[in-house]
Design an enzyme around this catalytic site. Structure first.
Site, PDB file in Angstrom:
ATOM      1  N   ASN A 351       0.481  -1.018  -0.015  1.00 60.58           N
ATOM      2  CA  ASN A 351       0.005  -0.069  -0.017  1.00 60.58           C
ATOM      3  C   ASN A 351       1.010   1.267  -0.100  1.00 60.58           C
ATOM      4  O   ASN A 351       0.846   2.057   0.715  1.00 60.58           O
ATOM      5  CB  ASN A 351      -1.041  -0.169   1.093  1.00 60.58           C
ATOM      6  CG  ASN A 351      -2.308   0.800   0.984  1.00 60.58           C
ATOM      7  OD1 ASN A 351      -2.440   1.425  -0.189  1.00 60.58           O
ATOM      8  ND2 ASN A 351      -3.268   0.699   1.994  1.00 60.58           N
ATOM      9  N   HIS A 382      -8.291   3.152   8.517  1.00 56.94           N
ATOM     10  CA  HIS A 382      -8.704   2.033   8.178  1.00 56.94           C
ATOM     11  C   HIS A 382     -10.161   1.694   8.632  1.00 56.94           C
ATOM     12  O   HIS A 382     -11.034   1.081   7.816  1.00 56.94           O
ATOM     13  CB  HIS A 382      -7.934   1.002   8.421  1.00 56.94           C
ATOM     14  CG  HIS A 382      -6.811   0.692   7.771  1.00 56.94           C
ATOM     15  ND1 HIS A 382      -5.722   1.252   8.010  1.00 56.94           N
ATOM     16  CD2 HIS A 382      -6.519  -0.148   6.549  1.00 56.94           C
ATOM     17  CE1 HIS A 382      -4.748   0.984   6.790  1.00 56.94           C
ATOM     18  NE2 HIS A 382      -5.277  -0.066   6.144  1.00 56.94           N
TER      19      HIS A 382
END
Length: 512
Positions: A351, A382
């Site tokens: 990521n 998240h």
């Protein structure tokens, strides 16, 4: 039967279009995932069309901005229905802050607004969808837009109120913004169809260069030309990169459909397995089940990268072999992930663009505890599942321990190639096992399964990491200050792909 019941139930939880429900029923995939795949396939075709028929050679930036935005809005409405309004609200409110707020606080207001709104939506999605099912829902685009709006606001703030200690940083200077974007530029940057569903987040300047026709010119020659600069540098074709990445997607899809079902994550907390299987067997299963869970992430990020490349976006420059690289906004480097010999190297290649964002808005700006604050921000971004917080809090002592070991132990294993090879093998195994231990809660989501897993593992990584930091810190205290220059080593150092280094043009670059 239980699996099919779960799939059928989750397929009706989608808030988006039901047009593809027959396809969902035929293949047995949740409808939200079918809608997502359909949009990505359409986006790939639209990207080629965008590159050839709306080329900056003969199309104005306004038209390119408008088309990219309209396609992006169509995707989120198709996938999420009226919940797409949340995406529009966040973009509009953040733009309002951008144009009206005081320049000295613009980044703070945007960060508070974006993270708060995202958190509220993350909480609401728990009640909209089944708690234990990770569905493809509207919170995904919100996460990407949170990155884009906040990073852009920081860069606008830095352009007007540039900190003196960062003026000399090339990557910093390259990406700061001296003027605020127009509304159409802002909407296009946040809502374009190339990245609306799964990202990646990219710098605003790079995106505007792409829309206005300066992207390839800047990346291949380093010159700052006007629109249609393609005439000065041969325009490379992204077809080879797109084909390679689509082949990787195909392999990842096959692995996902086979390995993921063969090694379900939930079996790690099966009571019979925990009670009957020896510790090493459970450790090995955790390793293989985490490995089997990665292909779905590889697939999603690689197909998004291929879509951007197909539109002509993502040119990084010319590599050492004289070939054009299309990895400027790549989110993963699979080979580096699978062969990582340190926790930091794994994080740097996983990521990637989120790591760039975290470094830009948090790590570089934290006056104290930058690693801890960065992991906490990552957890907030998240979502609200407790497993996310277990993962990122667990990562803090592991990161510190890995850094301490490298600083105090590594130099003793550099005397010869065989010794270094042994060190690399050991650190690779340790890194992979630490990653499995750390990300397991991220996939288990809830507190109960997470604690059940960690108890079954005797919290061994937690204990080893903390003891390692204590012992090595005490036995290898620095004799002098090594931080007088103000630098902060950490897991979010600039990734090579995030650097604005512009390679000289290569005369052997082939035209499309």
């Amino acid at each position: 039967p239980c699996i099919m019941d779960e799939l059928t139930t989750s397929s009706f939880k989608t808030t988006g279009s039901k047009w593809l429900l027959p396809v969902s029923d035929f293949f047995g995939f949740p409808l939200d995932q079918v809608n997502f795949l359909a949009c990505q396939v359409f986006a790939l075709g639209a990207a080629f069309w965008f590159r050839f028929y709306l080329s900056p050679h003969f199309t104005s930036p306004v038209v390119r901005h408008a088309v990219a935005t309209l396609f992006g809005l169509s995707f989120v409405i198709f996938c999420f229905g009226w919940y797409a309004v949340h995406i529009s609200i966040l973009v509009v409110v953040c733009y309002r802050i951008l144009v009206t707020a005081d320049i000295h606080n613009i980044h703070r207001y945007t960060m508070i607004m974006a993270i708060s709104y995202l958190a509220v939506c993350q909480v609401s999605r728990v009640f909209i969808y089944n708690y234990g099912i990770l569905s493809t829902d509207f919170s995904g685009p919100l996460m990407i837009i949170t990155q884009k709006t906040t990073m852009l606001s920081f860069q606008v703030h830095d352009g007007k109120d540039c900190p003196g200690d960062r003026k000399g940083t090339s990557s910093f200077s390259y990406n700061i913004l001296r003027s605020k974007p127009s509304l159409i530029e802002y909407l296009s940057y946040n809502l374009n169809f190339l990245s609306i569903l799964v990202g990646p987040c990219s710098h605003f300047k790079d995106y505007i260069d792409f829309i206005e026709g300066r992207h390839v010119q800047r990346r291949l020659s380093g010159s700052n030309t006007g629109q249609n600069g393609y005439d000065k540098v041969p325009e490379p074709s992204p077809m080879a990169a797109v084909t390679r990445k689509l082949l990787i997607c195909g392999v990842c899809m096959v692995l996902f459909l086979t390995l993921t079902k063969a090694f379900p994550i939930t079996y790690n907390v099966d009571s019979h397995f925990i009670n009957e299987a020896p510790f090493l067997t459970r450790l090995a299963y955790a390793f293989f089940s985490i490995q089997a869970a990665r292909p779905k992430f590889y697939f999603a990020w690689t197909v998004a990268d291929a879509i951007n490349n197909a539109a002509g976006y993502g040119c990084k420059g010319v590599d050492e072999a004289g070939q054009v690289s299309w990895d400027l906004i790549s989110n993963i480097s699979i080979w580096e992930i699978e062969t990582a010999t340190s926790f930091k190297k794994f994080i740097d290649n996983w990521n990637i663009q989120t790591g760039v964002w975290l470094k830009t808005v948090c790590y570089d700006r934290a006056s104290c505890y930058p690693t801890a604050l960065t992991f906490i921000l990552s957890a907030l971004w998240h979502g609200v599942y407790p497993g996310y917080y277990f993962t990122f809090i667990t990562a803090i002592p592991i990161t510190l321990a890995a850094r301490t070991v490298r600083k105090n132990v590594r130099q003793y294993f550099l005397s010869s190639h065989p010794v270094k090879l042994v060190y690399d093998v050991v650190t690779w195994a340790a890194t992979q096992l630490c990653i499995c231990y750390t990300v397991m809660p991220f996939l288990l989501l809830a507190v109960g399964p997470t604690m059940q897993y960690y108890r079954s593992m005797y919290f061994h990584i937690h204990i080893i990491s903390i003891l390692t930091v204590i012992v090595l810190s005490q036995s290898h205290k620095p004799r002098g200050s090594s931080s007088s220059n103000g630098t902060k080593p950490g897991p979010y150092d600039p990734h090579p792909q995030a650097q604005p280094q512009l390679q000289p043009s290569n005369n052997n670059v082939k035209r499309k």
